[in-house]
Design an enzyme around this catalytic site. Structure first.
Site, PDB file in Angstrom:
ATOM      1  N   ASP A  74     -11.703  -8.959   6.525  1.00 45.88           N
ATOM      2  CA  ASP A  74     -13.255  -9.041   5.324  1.00 45.88           C
ATOM      3  C   ASP A  74     -13.602 -10.797   5.854  1.00 45.88           C
ATOM      4  OD1 ASP A  74     -12.765  -6.429   5.808  1.00 45.88           O
ATOM      5  OD2 ASP A  74     -12.931  -6.320   3.728  1.00 45.88           O
ATOM      6  N   ASP A  78      -2.622 -18.637   2.540  1.00 44.72           N
ATOM      7  CA  ASP A  78      -3.823 -19.329   1.869  1.00 44.72           C
ATOM      8  C   ASP A  78      -3.928 -20.227   2.931  1.00 44.72           C
ATOM      9  OD1 ASP A  78      -1.181 -20.258   1.249  1.00 44.72           O
ATOM     10  OD2 ASP A  78      -1.378 -20.935  -0.203  1.00 44.72           O
ATOM     11  N   LYS A  81       3.996 -15.173   3.534  1.00 46.71           N
ATOM     12  CA  LYS A  81       4.099 -16.069   1.859  1.00 46.71           C
ATOM     13  C   LYS A  81       5.131 -16.483   1.532  1.00 46.71           C
ATOM     14  CE  LYS A  81       2.145 -18.356  -1.461  1.00 46.71           C
ATOM     15  NZ  LYS A  81       0.782 -19.598  -1.304  1.00 46.71           N
ATOM     16  N   ASP A 126      -5.308  -7.127   5.742  1.00 47.23           N
ATOM     17  CA  ASP A 126      -7.244  -6.271   4.748  1.00 47.23           C
ATOM     18  C   ASP A 126      -8.042  -7.280   4.850  1.00 47.23           C
ATOM     19  OD1 ASP A 126      -8.299  -4.579   3.931  1.00 47.23           O
ATOM     20  OD2 ASP A 126      -7.393  -3.652   2.242  1.00 47.23           O
ATOM     21  N   TYR A 177       0.586  -1.078   0.135  1.00 49.90           N
ATOM     22  CA  TYR A 177       0.070  -0.229   0.281  1.00 49.90           C
ATOM     23  C   TYR A 177       1.417   1.408   0.634  1.00 49.90           C
ATOM     24  CZ  TYR A 177      -3.492  -2.950   1.273  1.00 49.90           C
ATOM     25  OH  TYR A 177      -4.928  -4.162   1.047  1.00 49.90           O
TER      26      TYR A 177
END
Length: 357
Positions: A248, A220, A188, A244, A138
């Site tokens: 959610d 994942d 990751k 993020d 970001y």
């Protein structure tokens, strides 16, 4: 206690208004609040030509805490970078160094039927997602658009340094130490160099916290585990992008993203408190948005920025009592429930606070 109030866009003003009503209901002469409202996001752009006007930034820097509603709107998506409503929130995070985003994922027992998952999977759910907030893709540079050999292309840079990783890891270990003593670091590392560094630094920091059990998952696998056996988690610490997405996803474990509060903290007690949900322009002005995430965010503000733990507990207990009465907003309503509007739900929480006192 100086609180900057930034309602923002969409349903932001509606849900913030209910949180302010609740805060005023617990205010006393011994601990008064000073609320100062300012423009942010699309509302600020419309009025001043910028989503974060200088006077708003000056206000938040002079305040003890920030209560934030939401920002955004479809009409702003084509504005230049730097002028979009979301850029205001990113700027606030960097200007105030709010690097640690706390997103508690707690299932109220009364809402167990509102989730799409089986009750036996989510019953008793109580975990914390700790998202690094000022680094990662970001904020990484370089970024932008250009013309390549196959036409238009865009690029972003995913980057972290060990200082950024170490400080969020320490916050994660400290949070786990105050809970059930388990920290899962999500990365990751099998594909990304940033993931390799993330894992290395988290392991190094873990030596300072021998009483906390550390585990690792790839993003994942973490996403899969979050819906398969979410109660396996206590505290999850992860990067900006992954946090993020995971938070959610986790919202649906609790029945609705309208139930999730958050706190963004940095060095010191100042923090920015906001619901996890967005501006929901299709719901704005209809008195149907769920204000409970914002009310619970205000409770987090009392606990983290002002040390008013008893008052924070009172608000959270009032929310639970309202839910126990079968009162619901549309997003969490089950058949037979009494559905309230935004304002009426805020009034119901205040009624419980008044009755308790």
């Amino acid at each position: 206690m100086k609180i900057a109030v930034l309602p923002g866009d969409g349903i932001g003003p509606e849900v913030v208004a209910e949180a302010l009503k609740v805060l005023r209901a617990i205010e006393s002469p011994q601990r008064p609040f000073a609320f100062t409202q300012a423009l942010v996001g699309g509302a600020a752009y419309e009025a001043t030509g910028h989503p974060l006007p200088p006077e708003t930034l000056a206000l938040v820097k002079a305040s003890d805490a920030i209560l934030f509603g939401a920002e955004g709107g479809f009409q702003y998506e084509t504005l230049p970078r730097g002028l979009r409503p979301g850029d205001a929130l990113l700027s606030l995070r960097t200007e105030l160094e709010l690097f640690a985003n706390f997103r508690p994922i707690r299932l109220f027992p009364e809402l167990i039927g509102a989730s799409t998952l089986r009750p036996d999977v989510i019953e008793g759910l109580d975990l914390l997602i700790l998202r690094e907030l000022t680094g990662d893709i970001y904020f990484g540079e370089p970024r932008g658009d250009r013309t390549g050999p196959h036409g238009r292309e865009s690029f972003n840079t995913m980057r972290y340094d060990e200082r950024e990783i170490a400080r969020i890891a320490r916050v994660g270990f400290e949070a786990a130490r105050s809970r059930r003593g388990k920290l899962c670091s999500v990365d990751k590392a099998n594909v990304l160099e940033t993931g390799e560094l993330w894992r290395q630094v988290v392991i190094e920091v873990s030596a300072e916290f021998p009483d906390v059990e550390l585990s690792h998952l790839y993003i994942d696998a973490a996403a899969m585990t979050l819906v398969r056996s979410p109660r396996d988690f206590d505290v999850i610490v992860t990067s900006n992008l992954f946090g993020d997405i995971l938070s959610d996803e986790a919202a649906m474990l609790t029945g609705s993203i309208g139930m999730l509060p958050s706190a963004s903290l940095g060095i010191g007690r100042k923090g920015l408190y906001e619901p996890v949900h967005g501006c929901a322009p299709d719901l704005a002005g209809r008195n149907i948005a769920n204000p409970l995430a914002t009310i619970l965010s205000a409770a987090m503000m009392l606990r983290f920025s002002f040390g008013l733990t008893a008052d924070a507990d009172r608000i959270e207990q009032a929310v639970r009592k309202v839910l126990a009465q079968g009162l619901r907003t549309a997003d969490i309503a089950e058949p037979g429930a009494r559905v309230l509007g935004t304002r009426e739900m805020g009034d119901a929480v205040i009624a419980q606070l008044t009755q308790a006192s």
